[in-house]
Design an enzyme around this catalytic site. Structure first.
Site, PDB file in Angstrom:
ATOM      1  N   ARG A  31      -6.078  21.730  57.304  1.00 40.55           N
ATOM      2  CA  ARG A  31      -5.857  22.456  58.565  1.00 40.55           C
ATOM      3  C   ARG A  31      -7.199  23.006  58.998  1.00 40.55           C
ATOM      4  O   ARG A  31      -7.795  23.812  58.261  1.00 40.55           O
ATOM      5  CB  ARG A  31      -4.820  23.571  58.383  1.00 40.55           C
ATOM      6  N   HIS A  59      -1.174  18.179  65.858  1.00 40.22           N
ATOM      7  CA  HIS A  59      -0.328  18.648  64.746  1.00 40.22           C
ATOM      8  C   HIS A  59       0.737  17.584  64.462  1.00 40.22           C
ATOM      9  O   HIS A  59       1.916  17.772  64.733  1.00 40.22           O
ATOM     10  CB  HIS A  59       0.319  19.981  65.136  1.00 40.22           C
ATOM     11  N   GLN A  80       4.112  18.260  62.527  1.00 40.15           N
ATOM     12  CA  GLN A  80       5.095  18.990  63.335  1.00 40.15           C
ATOM     13  C   GLN A  80       5.851  18.014  64.235  1.00 40.15           C
ATOM     14  O   GLN A  80       7.065  18.108  64.397  1.00 40.15           O
ATOM     15  CB  GLN A  80       4.388  20.049  64.182  1.00 40.15           C
ATOM     16  N   ASP A 139       5.638  26.524  72.891  1.00 40.65           N
ATOM     17  CA  ASP A 139       4.724  26.950  71.819  1.00 40.65           C
ATOM     18  C   ASP A 139       4.024  28.198  72.336  1.00 40.65           C
ATOM     19  O   ASP A 139       4.081  28.530  73.533  1.00 40.65           O
ATOM     20  CB  ASP A 139       3.731  25.802  71.536  1.00 40.65           C
ATOM     21  N   CYS A 144       7.802  25.220  67.323  1.00 42.42           N
ATOM     22  CA  CYS A 144       7.207  24.978  66.004  1.00 42.42           C
ATOM     23  C   CYS A 144       7.158  26.238  65.154  1.00 42.42           C
ATOM     24  O   CYS A 144       7.122  26.152  63.928  1.00 42.42           O
ATOM     25  CB  CYS A 144       5.808  24.402  66.170  1.00 42.42           C
ATOM     26  N   ARG A 171      10.161  20.172  58.440  1.00 40.15           N
ATOM     27  CA  ARG A 171       8.740  20.073  58.117  1.00 40.15           C
ATOM     28  C   ARG A 171       8.549  19.542  56.684  1.00 40.15           C
ATOM     29  O   ARG A 171       7.635  18.771  56.418  1.00 40.15           O
ATOM     30  CB  ARG A 171       8.050  21.428  58.291  1.00 40.15           C
TER      31      ARG A 171
HETATM   32  N1   CP Z   1       4.648  25.293  62.636  1.00 35.98           N
HETATM   33  C1   CP Z   1       3.594  25.534  61.806  1.00 35.98           C
HETATM   34  O1   CP Z   1       2.694  24.712  61.610  1.00 35.98           O
HETATM   35  O2   CP Z   1       3.652  26.751  61.206  1.00 35.98           O
HETATM   36  P1   CP Z   1       2.521  27.399  60.260  1.00 35.98           P
HETATM   37  O3   CP Z   1       1.333  27.698  61.151  1.00 35.98           O
HETATM   38  O4   CP Z   1       3.149  28.610  59.685  1.00 35.98           O
HETATM   39  O5   CP Z   1       2.120  26.379  59.222  1.00 35.98           O
HETATM   40  N1  NVA Z   2      -0.405  25.971  68.844  1.00 27.93           N
HETATM   41  C1  NVA Z   2      -0.225  26.805  67.682  1.00 27.93           C
HETATM   42  C2  NVA Z   2       0.653  26.119  66.692  1.00 27.93           C
HETATM   43  C3  NVA Z   2       0.898  26.881  65.422  1.00 27.93           C
HETATM   44  C4  NVA Z   2       1.727  26.120  64.437  1.00 27.93           C
HETATM   45  C5  NVA Z   2      -1.570  27.136  67.076  1.00 27.93           C
HETATM   46  O1  NVA Z   2      -2.414  26.246  66.984  1.00 27.93           O
HETATM   47  O2  NVA Z   2      -1.786  28.298  66.733  1.00 27.93           O
END
Ligand code: CP
Ligand code: NVA
Length: 297
Positions: free
Chosen positions: A96, A123, A126, A214, A254, A282
């Protein structure tokens, strides 16, 4: 050639269908028996970390989660050398990151699959979980209409690509300046996808089977929260907006959610919400993706 999953369109539509089928196998072969998977996080995570760790366990493997400052990407050593090192001990790497380029550099250097656990751009895990959730609800994907409301985030980009690959029509309702770029729309339409972009939430949602939103300020954009809250006025997904969707429509998010901002509590916690099934998926998504990648020649 080692296969990676950095964005959904790294998979052909038929490969995506095969991945979805693999996610539905809840007694998979222990493809990771005696092997590890390194999970590297430059940003916080609850769902992604836990679902991916448990997916690794379900495949018989051992997850090793590493905070970015421990790995010291481009500080202690380069992203390429971190990836090469992790590949000495692990069957796959998940990361990440802020810059999507970091993932590309890791994938270019590692001789094991690299999986995107979220970047500023995308992502994909997701998106796979979201397709599973939609298919759970409707029994099919092809021909459904998916409406995205709000910021065209990393999650929106990957879900749009996944949706068109699976035969859904996509409607993107975003305020001016926060929608997809022309390049992004072209990428969505590359395989013949039915994609419409508008700047009104009600227009995007009209008749949709799936409504998705989101946060208005993604990780790294917290300093813009006030400006963005003003820009997104009128884009809160609430029960009245959901009433404009098709009968039987569902709401996805998400998570993490900001009740009262991009989504009203009455919608997120209401009867049309499927966000907890989505969060559960997930884990199935991570297991299916890892299992599929590991068996590619
Ligand atoms: N939806 C998602 O990726 O959540 P987190 O940021 O908690 O991993
Ligand atoms: N768009 C959000 C998604 C989190 C899972 C972010 O990047 O913070």
């Amino acid at each position: 050639m080692t296969r990676h999953l950095l964005e959904v369109d790294d998979l052909t539509p038929s490969e995506l269908a095969a991945v979805l089928a693999r996610c539905r196998d809840d007694a998979p072969a222990p493809a990771l028996a005696g092997r590890g998977v390194a999970l590297l996080f430059e940003k916080p995570s609850t769902r992604t970390r836990h679902s991916t760790e448990m997916a690794v366990v379900q495949l018989g493997g051992h997850p090793v989660t590493v905070r970015a400052d421990e790995a010291g990407i481009d500080g202690r050593e380069t992203a390429e050398d971190v990836a090469r090192t992790l590949a000495c001990y692990h069957a796959a790497i998940g990361a990440r990151v802020f810059a999507h380029r970091t993932l590309e550099r890791m994938a270019g250097a590692a001789r094991v699959p690299v999986v995107n656990l979220l970047s500023d751009d995308s992502h994909p895990l997701q998106a796979v979980a979201d397709l599973l959730t939609i298919e759970d609800e409707f029994g099919h994907l092809d021909g459904l209409v998916l409406a995205w409301v709000g910021d065209h985030t990393n999650v929106a980009r990957s879900l749009g690509l996944a949706a068109v690959a699976a035969g859904l029509s996509v409607r993107l309702g975003c305020p001016p300046g926060y929608g997809p770029s022309e390049v992004e729309v072209d990428r969505l339409r590359a395989g013949g996808g039915d994609v419409k972009v508008c700047d009104r939430a009600v227009e995007a949602v009209a008749g949709a089977d799936v409504v998705v939103t989101d946060t208005w300020y993604s990780m790294g954009q917290e300093g813009e929260a006030e400006v963005r809250r003003r820009a997104f006025e009128g884009f809160t997904v609430d029960p009245a907006l959901l009433d404009r969707a098709a009968p039987g429509a569902i709401l996805l998010h998400c998570l993490p959610a900001h009740r009262g901002e991009e989504v009203a509590a009455e919608a997120l916690d209401g009867p049309r919400s499927r966000v907890w099934a989505e969060a559960t998926n997930r884990m199935h998504a991570a297991r299916g993706v890892l299992s599929w990648l590991l068996e590619q020649p």
